[in-house]
Write an enzyme that holds these catalytic residues in place. Structure first.
Site, short mmCIF file in Angstrom:
data_model
loop_
_atom_site.label_atom_id
_atom_site.label_comp_id
_atom_site.label_asym_id
_atom_site.label_seq_id
_atom_site.Cartn_x
_atom_site.Cartn_y
_atom_site.Cartn_z
CG ASP A 45 50.97 14.37 105.13
OD1 ASP A 45 51.86 14.48 105.99
OD2 ASP A 45 50.14 15.27 104.89
CE LYS A 79 50.70 17.32 107.82
NZ LYS A 79 49.65 16.97 106.83
CG HIS A 112 48.86 21.46 110.23
ND1 HIS A 112 47.75 20.75 109.83
CD2 HIS A 112 49.46 21.85 109.09
CE1 HIS A 112 47.70 20.72 108.51
NE2 HIS A 112 48.72 21.39 108.03
#
Ligand SMILES: NC(=O)c1ccc[n+]([C@@H]2O[C@H](COP(=O)([O-])OP(=O)(O)OC[C@H]3O[C@@H](n4cnc5c(N)ncnc54)[C@H](OP(=O)(O)O)[C@@H]3O)[C@@H](O)[C@H]2O)c1
Length: 280
Positions: A45, A79, A112
């Protein structure tokens, strides 16, 4: 236990991945991502705002080679930050993230935060839908969405988010939001799951850990996945990276769950999505 969750579109995502927030571009991050992949992680991530996509990409390339796997074995998330919100700017920001990562697609692209301008997150979502419909991204989702944001987004969305990445800890167990998302077949994912270490010295967590012969971090990770919550603990320490994935050989009891659920105080460590605009 299954080591992946299945989204409403049929795609899957590993339940445990590696977080990379607050790790700068550089060798430490390259090594951490590579070590994670060699140790068996398949999910990483990152985000544009972490300013580290280049090193994440390099770690991915080195990890793939060292582990003898292919790109398609991995699940990479990035993101869209708030200052790139808007239809055209979101499309450009996605391409810029791919260029920094050195990838030709990511597996999951997230808004996000919702921000405070509803039209802007609608427009940004439309851009994510275009990327998804054009086959440029495998899955699209959101982060830091509360029920009120979903209620509005779902009125205009033609593609439903697969996931919502939110703060979720024993101190903020988000029961109402998780129940709402379950009803809508949207997967929950937790950020700062270890509260940057704070939760690891909680007495209840430490006692449960001792009972199972596991570490406090492993108890929190297991509590997440037994609650159907995807988790991305961050570590740059090789032994901790390995430890955080080593959670499939034990189970929490009903009593353990009860005790951990009692810790809820609706207390956040991060901003409240209700009024966060990226600057406040
Ligand atoms: N969507 C969002 O708005 C949002 C917000 C925040 C975070 N995130 C994502 O969520 C990820 C995780 O959150 P986070 O980075 O804030 O914090 P976290 O995962 O809750 O905690 C990370 C801290 O815990 C330590 N740690 C990790 N494993 C450990 C273990 N087994 N034993 C003891 N200590 C351990 C790490 O130390 P070392 O690294 O020194 O080992 C680091 O200091 C982020 O990296 C990011 O990818 C998303």
């Amino acid at each position: 236990m299954e080591q992946v969750v299945t989204f409403h579109n049929g795609n899957t995502m590993p339940k445990v991945g590696l977080g990379t927030f607050r790790v700068e571009e550089g060798q430490q991050l390259v090594e951490a991502v590579k070590h994670a992949i060699v140790s068996g992680y398949r999910s990483i991530d990152t985000a544009r705002i972490y300013d580290n996509e280049k090193s994440v990409g390099e770690g991915i390339r080195q990890g793939i080679e060292a582990a003898g796997i292919s790109r398609s074995d991995l699940f990479i998330t990035t993101k869209l930050w708030l200052d790139d919100f808007g239809y055209e700017s979101a499309l450009e920001a996605y391409q810029a993230s791919l260029d920094r990562l050195g990838l030709d697609y990511v597996d999951l692209y997230l808004l996000h935060w919702p921000g405070t301008d509803e039209q802007l997150y609608f427009d940004s979502w439309k851009a994510l839908e275009k990327l998804y419909n054009d086959g440029k991204v495998r899955n699209i989702g959101v982060s830091n969405f509360a029920i009120q944001h979903f209620e509005r987004l779902l009125e205009v969305a033609s593609v439903k988010p697969v996931i919502n990445q939110v703060e979720f800890t024993p101190y903020l167990n988000q029961k109402e939001l998780r129940d709402y998302m379950k009803e809508k077949f949207i997967v929950a994912e937790s950020w700062s799951p270890l509260m940057n270490g704070e939760i690891l010295t909680n007495e209840v967590v430490m006692n449960i850990a001792e009972k199972h012969g596991k570490s406090p971090a492993q108890i929190i990770i297991r509590w997440n996945i037994e609650n159907d919550v995807v988790i991305i603990p961050k570590s740059v320490t090789p032994e901790r990276i390995e430890e955080n994935l080593n959670v499939y050989d034990f189970e929490l009891t009903k009593e353990d769950h009860y005790e951990l659920d009692q810790l809820n105080e609706d207390r956040r460590v991060g901003p409240d999505p209700a009024d966060y605009n990226g600057n406040n």
